[in-house]
Design a protein around this motif. Structure first.
Motif, short mmCIF file in Angstrom:
data_model
loop_
_atom_site.label_atom_id
_atom_site.label_comp_id
_atom_site.label_asym_id
_atom_site.label_seq_id
_atom_site.Cartn_x
_atom_site.Cartn_y
_atom_site.Cartn_z
N ASP A 161 59.85 21.83 119.21
CA ASP A 161 59.16 22.97 119.82
C ASP A 161 59.26 24.31 119.00
O ASP A 161 58.79 25.37 119.24
N GLU A 162 59.99 24.26 117.81
CA GLU A 162 60.37 25.32 116.99
C GLU A 162 59.42 25.49 115.60
O GLU A 162 59.17 24.35 115.20
N VAL A 163 59.19 26.50 115.38
CA VAL A 163 58.28 26.77 114.03
C VAL A 163 59.01 28.03 113.24
O VAL A 163 59.73 28.75 113.80
N LEU A 164 59.07 27.52 111.97
CA LEU A 164 59.84 28.38 110.90
C LEU A 164 58.60 29.56 110.46
O LEU A 164 57.74 29.22 110.13
N LEU A 165 59.20 30.61 110.99
CA LEU A 165 58.18 32.12 110.44
C LEU A 165 59.44 33.04 109.96
O LEU A 165 60.22 33.11 110.12
N ALA A 166 58.38 33.58 108.74
CA ALA A 166 59.21 34.56 107.81
C ALA A 166 58.55 35.96 107.84
O ALA A 166 57.32 36.04 107.89
N ARG A 167 59.22 37.01 107.39
CA ARG A 167 58.86 38.21 107.09
C ARG A 167 58.96 38.52 105.67
O ARG A 167 59.95 38.48 105.07
N SER A 168 57.72 38.95 105.06
CA SER A 168 58.00 39.74 103.97
C SER A 168 58.06 41.18 104.13
O SER A 168 57.62 41.84 104.99
N PRO A 169 58.79 41.76 103.06
CA PRO A 169 59.14 43.39 103.15
C PRO A 169 57.58 44.10 103.41
O PRO A 169 57.34 45.19 103.68
N ARG A 170 56.70 43.25 102.87
CA ARG A 170 55.22 43.96 102.49
C ARG A 170 54.52 43.77 104.04
O ARG A 170 53.49 44.55 104.23
N PHE A 171 54.83 43.02 104.88
CA PHE A 171 54.18 42.89 106.31
C PHE A 171 54.09 44.26 107.10
O PHE A 171 55.12 44.82 107.09
N VAL A 172 53.30 44.17 108.09
CA VAL A 172 53.20 45.30 109.12
C VAL A 172 54.59 44.93 109.83
O VAL A 172 54.73 43.77 110.22
N THR A 173 55.23 46.11 110.34
CA THR A 173 56.41 46.17 111.14
C THR A 173 56.43 44.92 112.15
O THR A 173 55.35 44.80 113.11
#
Ligand SMILES: NC(=O)c1ccc[n+]([C@@H]2O[C@H](COP(=O)([O-])OP(=O)(O)OC[C@H]3O[C@@H](n4cnc5c(N)ncnc54)[C@H](O)[C@@H]3O)[C@@H](O)[C@H]2O)c1
Ligand SMILES: [Mg+2]
Ligand SMILES: [Zn+2]
Length: 276
Positions: free
Chosen positions: A153-165
């Motif tokens: 039931d889990e998905v791996l998601l990440a944030r780049s410093p370039r993304f919207v907050t």
């Protein structure tokens, strides 16, 4: 279903049709949108770097005026391609996305990369040509892998410093010479979060004209490892339950499609359709 927009190499000596104008500030637009009667547009005070005939929209020829810089046109403004992607007619966005890629390529291939001399546009072909070198340069497309890694039931998601907050997305990265799509995907996931994956499945592709990516979308299952974020590239990465997702990427992106498909499958909902 017939497509409203088809690309073509059109003769710029022919009069008439629609035209779009692109400068480093984006596309010119007014209350009617970004497509202008071409003869009218060419009478405006624009510093044209190159003109390209790019295709047909609803049967009408469409041209691109690629400009050196933007200028003031009464009643008009300039807007970046991303804004057209987020909002408004999807077919017009496709026209502008194609125009942007042709404009970028035309701008960056005015001179031969081999000898430095001026290149010329090849008639009836989307190519720039250097006669002394007999060298043709075609529009560049950069293949990029994008993958949703899941664990039940889990998905791996990440944030780049370039993304919207606050926004988290799927992992992505450019293919390197010598790699298959699968090699690239495995390397990118390892580099960005130090996770191993298995059961890689191709899901679909999307043109991403920022500036010339071709996104190849995959689903993969978690096979091992603990999340360790790549310095500078990945600000944070987490396993999110499909019932408690963070803010997600724009609905027209393949990143969002990959997430929405998986969530729909887990929850037994109807699957979304990938925007072309
Ligand atoms: N449509 C979508 O849903 C979606 C979602 C995420 C990313 N993307 C796109 O995917 C592409 C790759 O994602 P990323 O930024 O994580 O890439 P990435 O993980 O490979 O890291 C970016 C780095 O790659 C290098 N690079 C830049 N352009 C390159 C090129 N043409 N070929 C090879 N290397 C290059 C640069 O060093 C840059 O800092 C980008 O264009 C991004 O906008 C699209
Ligand atoms: Mg990346
Ligand atoms: Zn040359």
């Amino acid at each position: 279903m017939t497509s409203r927009w088809t690309t073509a190499v059109l003769d710029t000596d022919q009069p008439g049709g629609w035209a779009v104008a692109r400068s480093p500030e984006g596309f010119l637009f007014d209350d009617n949108g970004a497509l202008f009667p071409r003869e009218w547009l060419k009478r405006q005070d624009l510093s044209v770097l190159a003109e390209h005939g790019i295709g047909h929209l609803d049967g009408e020829p469409v041209y691109l005026l690629e400009l050196r810089s933007h200028s003031d046109v009464p009643g008009c403004n300039w807007k970046g391609l991303r804004a057209f992607m987020l909002d408004g007619d999807h077919t017009v966005y496709k026209v502008l996305g194609y125009a942007a890629q042709i404009g970028t390529w035309a701008r960056e291939h005015r001179f031969c990369g081999n000898c430095g001399q001026a290149m010329i546009q090849v008639p009836r072909e989307r190519a720039m040509y250097c006669e002394p070198c007999d060298l043709r340069s075609y529009p560049r497309i950069s293949p990029s892998m994008i993958v949703l890694v899941t664990r039940g039931d889990e998905v791996l998601l990440a944030r780049s410093p370039r993304f919207v907050t606050g926004v988290y997305s799927t992992l992505a990265g450019f293919a390197e010479p010598g790699e298959s799509a699968e090699d690239c995907l495995i390397r990118e996931v390892r580099e960005e979060v130090q996770i191993e994956v298995k059961n890689i499945q191709y899901m679909g592709s999307q043109c991403w004209p920022f500036p010339h990516s071709m996104m190849l979308g995959f689903h993969a299952e978690y096979a091992g490892g603990e999340i360790v974020c790549q310095e500078d590239e990945i600000e944070d990465a987490q396993w999110f339950n499909v019932h408690e997702l963070p803010p997600l990427p724009a609905s027209r992106s393949i990143a969002r499609y990959l997430i929405d498909v998986y969530v729909a499958r887990r929850l037994g909902h109807a699957e979304p359709v990938l925007p072309g």
